[in-house]
Enzyme design. Structure first.
Site, PDB file in Angstrom:
ATOM      1  N   LYS A   1       0.817  -1.215   0.000  1.00  0.00           N
ATOM      2  CA  LYS A   1       0.000   0.000   0.000  1.00  0.00           C
ATOM      3  C   LYS A   1       0.853   1.269   0.000  1.00  0.00           C
ATOM      4  CE  LYS A   1      -4.239  -2.014   1.699  1.00  0.00           C
ATOM      5  NZ  LYS A   1      -3.888  -3.437   1.846  1.00  0.00           N
TER       6      LYS A   1
HETATM    7  C1  LIG Z   1      -4.496  -4.508   1.244  1.00  0.00           C
HETATM    8  C2  LIG Z   1      -3.759  -5.777   1.138  1.00  0.00           C
HETATM    9  C3  LIG Z   1      -4.107  -6.782   0.210  1.00  0.00           C
HETATM   10  C4  LIG Z   1      -5.327  -6.690  -0.686  1.00  0.00           C
HETATM   11  O1  LIG Z   1      -5.322  -5.595  -1.549  1.00  0.00           O
HETATM   12  P1  LIG Z   1      -6.523  -5.327  -2.566  1.00  0.00           P
HETATM   13  O2  LIG Z   1      -6.617  -3.851  -2.692  1.00  0.00           O
HETATM   14  O3  LIG Z   1      -7.713  -5.944  -1.982  1.00  0.00           O
HETATM   15  O4  LIG Z   1      -6.151  -5.922  -3.860  1.00  0.00           O
HETATM   16  C5  LIG Z   1      -3.307  -7.909   0.134  1.00  0.00           C
HETATM   17  N1  LIG Z   1      -2.242  -8.073   0.934  1.00  0.00           N
HETATM   18  C6  LIG Z   1      -1.880  -7.143   1.842  1.00  0.00           C
HETATM   19  C7  LIG Z   1      -0.704  -7.403   2.705  1.00  0.00           C
HETATM   20  C8  LIG Z   1      -2.608  -5.958   1.958  1.00  0.00           C
HETATM   21  O5  LIG Z   1      -2.242  -5.038   2.879  1.00  0.00           O
END
Ligand SMILES: *Cc1c(COP(=O)(O)O)cnc(C)c1O
Length: 466
Positions: A112
């Site tokens: 993120k």
């Molecule tokens: C947020 C997150 C995801 C999922 O992301 P999406 O936006 O649903 O595709 C997967 N793995 C981790 C570690 C995350 O923080």
């Protein structure tokens, strides 16, 4: 570039307004009216570019009306210089033609950071230009909150309030949020669960009168287009590193809200040769069930070892449905209004088209642990539980062993020590050097009752110019 709503009724907006808006006024999500398309020759000419420069090439068409080229380049240089690896998104090989792309070298150790480090800078740039201020209000069960706080800590025109359920997030995750010092950073621990936090955020976006008209709320979850945009870049990066665009690639993507994998679908539409996209979910498998049987149906939430993918409905899936329906907003609106009441299906030929675009798999906790153990025994390489789901789905769904299969490594294993312990390994994942003292840092947060007026009162009183 103009942006339109997936439900067809809200006005089209330019990039600046899309950045500052959450949902469209008709309840839809914003998508670009048309996508840029790059030729193989052009993509080939990007070989060897540093990450920030590649990011400029891929993203500039989306922002060019709002930001001069030099300013955007500078912003990207700053954004990707905070990552702890020179390659920003390094690839690690697991086996012949099998790779993990490590997207966890940013400040909060999850992918993120790629989007939220940029989002903070974009917001501050646009707000400075407009002489405006926003309050970011968000709910988190873990990764989003810390990445958003790190992304906005230096923003002059943003105050950020993150709600987390009191005593219900892991200690690493809480400390990653509460040890960031800054006058504009506010952590609220709500005496309730994650749904309570989310409900309060939703209610506050619906009626912002508690802010007295002096500022407005902005969203940092993946309904914000800018987050998707930033995630397109690393698909190009991985492909170029492994011989693309002259050979095609396969990607496996651990996903819940369909954000990260939707970015891969866009990369393909923009001209990158991708022959396979695998949707990898945990037991919260609404996407896998839809792909397997053309039924989109909400089940009860299950708590898993991969909490960042624990969802009941998948918000960004709406953006794909819009394309599957020939960009007919009225059809999407009708479908999703029905989906809120019970299971829905789409016409068979549309569903078959979706199946051509994506493969899918759902991986339970036991198999997640098995995969963590297998890969450690094969390679002495530790996967976090989310990435492990991606690797397992990649192995199950693979169609052509001559095509490189790249799993997106979405988090560092030290963020999820419980899953590593549960997999029976005796190794303990270590936090990277820049976070080694996390457990000694001073924490700052406020505990509030599970009561929306109390939370709103706190925000109204504590934002900068209140
Ligand atoms: C947020 C997150 C995801 C999922 O992301 P999406 O936006 O649903 O595709 C997967 N793995 C981790 C570690 C995350 O923080």
């Amino acid at each position: 570039m103009r942006y339109i709503s997936t439900r067809g009724e809200a006005p089209a907006l330019g990039f600046e307004d899309v950045l500052l808006t959450g949902l469209a006024t008709d309840g839809g999500l914003y998508v670009p009216e048309s996508l840029p398309h790059f030729s193989l020759e052009e993509i080939r000419s990007w070989r060897g570019l540093p990450y920030a420069e590649l990011a400029y090439k891929v993203m500039y068409p989306f922002v060019e009306d709002a930001i001069p080229a030099d300013d955007f380049r500078k912003m990207l240089d700053e954004t990707y210089s905070v990552f702890s690896h020179q390659a920003v998104a390094p690839l690690v090989q697991l086996d012949t033609n099998e790779w993990v792309m490590e997207l966890f070298r940013g400040p909060t150790l999850a992918f993120k950071d790629f989007a939220l480090q940029l989002l903070g800078r974009l917001l501050d740039y646009v707000l400075e230009k407009r002489n405006q201020h926003v309050v970011i209000m968000g709910a988190t069960s873990g990764d989003t909150g810390s990445a958003a706080i790190e992304g906005c800590r230096r923003c002059e025109h943003v105050d950020i309030f993150i709600l987390h359920p009191h005593q219900r997030v892991s200690e690493v995750q809480r400390r990653q949020m509460t040890t960031v010092q800054g006058d504009n950073i506010h952590n609220i621990a709500v005496k309730g669960n994650f749904d309570d936090c989310q409900r309060m955020v939703k209610e506050s976006f619906g009626n912002q009168s508690f802010l007295g008209g002096k500022t407005q709320l902005a969203a940092v979850n993946s309904i914000n287009w800018a987050r998707i945009m930033a995630q397109i870049v690393y698909y190009f990066q991985a492909s170029l590193a492994l011989g693309g665009p002259d050979r095609s690639m396969a990607f496996s993507v651990p996903t819940g809200n369909f954000g990260d994998i939707f970015a891969g679908y866009l990369a393909k539409k923009m001209g990158l040769p991708i022959s396979q996209l695998v949707i990898a979910t945990n037991r919260n498998d609404i996407l896998h069930r839809f792909m397997s049987g053309n039924k989109y149906e909400q089940h009860q939430l299950e708590h898993t070892l991969s909490p960042s993918m624990d969802i009941m409905v998948s918000s960004n899936f709406e953006r794909l449905l819009f394309d599957l329906h020939g960009r007919d907003g009225a059809a999407v609106k009708a479908l999703l209004e029905n989906a809120a009441k019970g299971p829905v299906s789409i016409e068979d030929y549309r569903w078959k088209h979706a199946r051509k675009l994506f493969d899918s798999d759902a991986v339970d906790d036991k198999t997640t642990c098995e995969t963590i153990r297998d890969v450690y025994e094969q390679n002495e390489y530790l996967l976090d539980p989310h990435t492990a789901i991606g690797v397992r789905a990649a192995r199950n769904c693979r169609r052509d062993s001559a095509v490189p299969m790249i799993t997106l490594g979405t988090a560092h294993p030290a963020k999820f020590p419980d899953a590593i312990a549960e997999s029976g390994l005796s190794v303990k994942p270590q936090l990277p050097a820049h976070m080694a003292d996390l457990f000694e840092r001073e924490e700052r947060y406020t505990v509030l009752d599970n009561n929306v007026s109390e939370v709103q009162g706190f925000i109204a009183k504590h934002w900068k110019n209140a």
